[in-house]
Design an enzyme around this catalytic site. Structure first.
Site, PDB file in Angstrom:
ATOM      1  N   CYS A  18       0.865  -1.181   0.000  1.00 43.67           N
ATOM      2  CA  CYS A  18       0.000   0.000   0.000  1.00 43.67           C
ATOM      3  C   CYS A  18       0.904   1.234   0.000  1.00 43.67           C
ATOM      4  O   CYS A  18       2.125   1.138   0.116  1.00 43.67           O
ATOM      5  CB  CYS A  18      -0.890  -0.006   1.242  1.00 43.67           C
ATOM      6  SG  CYS A  18       0.073   0.051   2.789  1.00 43.67           S
ATOM      7  N   HIS A  47       5.804  -5.154   8.558  1.00 46.09           N
ATOM      8  CA  HIS A  47       5.825  -6.543   9.020  1.00 46.09           C
ATOM      9  C   HIS A  47       6.037  -7.515   7.857  1.00 46.09           C
ATOM     10  O   HIS A  47       5.116  -8.177   7.406  1.00 46.09           O
ATOM     11  CB  HIS A  47       4.520  -6.860   9.762  1.00 46.09           C
ATOM     12  CG  HIS A  47       4.490  -6.305  11.149  1.00 46.09           C
ATOM     13  ND1 HIS A  47       3.337  -5.964  11.792  1.00 46.09           N
ATOM     14  CD2 HIS A  47       5.494  -6.024  12.010  1.00 46.09           C
ATOM     15  CE1 HIS A  47       3.629  -5.513  13.001  1.00 46.09           C
ATOM     16  NE2 HIS A  47       4.925  -5.536  13.152  1.00 46.09           N
ATOM     17  N   HIS A 130      -0.442  -4.909  19.366  1.00 48.20           N
ATOM     18  CA  HIS A 130       0.008  -4.572  18.010  1.00 48.20           C
ATOM     19  C   HIS A 130       0.715  -3.214  18.058  1.00 48.20           C
ATOM     20  O   HIS A 130       0.253  -2.293  18.750  1.00 48.20           O
ATOM     21  CB  HIS A 130      -1.191  -4.518  17.056  1.00 48.20           C
ATOM     22  CG  HIS A 130      -0.792  -4.369  15.617  1.00 48.20           C
ATOM     23  ND1 HIS A 130      -0.493  -3.139  15.060  1.00 48.20           N
ATOM     24  CD2 HIS A 130      -0.630  -5.283  14.629  1.00 48.20           C
ATOM     25  CE1 HIS A 130      -0.169  -3.317  13.784  1.00 48.20           C
ATOM     26  NE2 HIS A 130      -0.241  -4.597  13.508  1.00 48.20           N
ATOM     27  N   GLU A 132       0.786  -0.682  16.184  1.00 44.66           N
ATOM     28  CA  GLU A 132      -0.067   0.475  15.876  1.00 44.66           C
ATOM     29  C   GLU A 132      -0.932   0.852  17.075  1.00 44.66           C
ATOM     30  O   GLU A 132      -1.112   2.038  17.378  1.00 44.66           O
ATOM     31  CB  GLU A 132      -0.956   0.182  14.665  1.00 44.66           C
ATOM     32  CG  GLU A 132      -1.793   1.383  14.265  1.00 44.66           C
ATOM     33  CD  GLU A 132      -2.776   1.092  13.147  1.00 44.66           C
ATOM     34  OE1 GLU A 132      -3.862   1.720  13.135  1.00 44.66           O
ATOM     35  OE2 GLU A 132      -2.474   0.231  12.288  1.00 44.66           O
ATOM     36  N   SER A 229       1.799  -9.661  10.607  1.00 38.58           N
ATOM     37  CA  SER A 229       1.069  -8.655   9.822  1.00 38.58           C
ATOM     38  C   SER A 229      -0.432  -8.790  10.059  1.00 38.58           C
ATOM     39  O   SER A 229      -1.061  -9.748   9.625  1.00 38.58           O
ATOM     40  CB  SER A 229       1.380  -8.832   8.327  1.00 38.58           C
ATOM     41  OG  SER A 229       0.456  -8.111   7.536  1.00 38.58           O
TER      42      SER A 229
END
Length: 319
Positions: A18, A47, A130, A132, A229
């Site tokens: 992306c 990842h 995670h 994020e 991921s």
């Protein structure tokens, strides 16, 4: 010699990198080009082992925490985002740092800060641990954000003030699972403030839509990606839910359990947002060595998103 069995390969599109991942990788490459090797990177930039190993070969050193990096070398923060304490520590140490946080993750950080400034209690829908989620939780003081992982969590959540609530989400979640959690929250708290625009990123949404479009036709779906991921793991779940006979996450062609393909006539292939297209090409080649293949790309949309590189990498030092 018997003829090879036939295999119809459905290739999901969009798939693979992306814009945020592409930008993050470019940031490490450009930082090495500008400052020389080594450049330190806090956490895996994205990842994917293949991406990380290639960057190591050209001069990136990956560390878990900032205290493992020396003061006199540049450091890059990963695409997943970091708590505010990390750049603050880099500034205190007078380090050169480049933030590769995906702009769509940064958007979530800005939203959370805005809700906090307005006095709202914030719910973050995401997966504990995670990177994020760790980064988003670290944008605000401890306790300002409550993490909700499941519909059950949403049903059990007791806010301080139901009239002053807002939610944000991790960008790489299952669109369908998140919709169920949001519905549970809205049923209990009709006034809860939603993001201005969907937090789940365009790339996650598009890759899941492409898998949904092909899964029912597939005896087996292979998702190229890493077990770390989140968006890749979600693609496996989406494939199974959408009707694939079997779905598996594979790091590359070497990780395929070929016995699982015995008797299959239609194979779906996709790649998570941090998996390079070269791994897709290698997998198709490996299938072609074993089967008489016919490849059909199934495209649900086109992507033309591009994110700018940070200014520190695009400006020349003043003479």
């Amino acid at each position: 010699m018997s003829a090879r069995p036939s295999m119809h390969v459905l290739l999901a599109a969009p798939r693979g990198f992306c814009a945020g991942v592409d930008r993050a990788i470019q940031i490490v490459e450009q930082a090495i080009a500008k400052f020389g090797a080594p450049v330190y990177v806090r956490h895996e930039i994205v990842h994917n082992r293949h991406v990380v190993e290639r960057l190591q070969r050209i001069g990136a050193i990956f560390v878990d925490e900032l205290d493992e990096a020396p003061d006199d070398r540049p450091v890059v923060f990963s695409a997943h985002g970091v708590p505010k304490s990390v750049p603050a520590e880099a500034e205190r140490r007078d380090m050169i740092y480049v933030d590769a946080t995906c702009p769509l993750v940064s958007k979530v950080h800005v939203e959370a800060q805005r809700h906090y400034n307005n006095g709202a209690e914030i719910v973050l829908i995401g997966h504990a641990g995670h990177p994020e989620v760790v980064g988003t939780l670290g944008q605000l003081p401890d306790g300002a954000i409550t993490l909700i992982e499941t519909v059950e969590d949403a049903k059990a959540f007791e806010p301080r003030d139901p009239a002053s609530l807002a939610f944000v989400t991790q960008t790489t979640l299952s669109v369908d699972d998140t919709a169920e959690i949001v519905a549970a929250l809205k049923a209990r708290f009709p006034a809860i403030a939603a993001p201005h625009k969907e937090d789940i990123c365009y790339a996650t949404t598009n890759r899941q839509a492409a898998v949904k479009a092909m899964a029912e036709r597939c005896d087996v779906v292979l998702v190229i990606g890493s077990e770390t991921s989140s968006n890749s793991m979600r693609l496996v779940e989406v494939a199974l839910r959408a009707g694939a006979g079997h779905a598996a996450l594979v790091e590359d062609a070497n990780a395929v359990d070929w016995a699982r393909l015995e008797g299959a006539t239609t194979l779906g292939i996709t790649a998570g947002a941090s998996a390079p297209e070269s791994l897709v090409e290698s997998l198709i080649a490996a299938v072609g060595e074993r089967y008489d293949t016919q490849v059909e790309e199934l495209r649900v949309t086109d992507e033309d998103v591009v994110f700018k590189l940070p200014r520190i990498l695009t400006i020349e030092a003043a003479e």
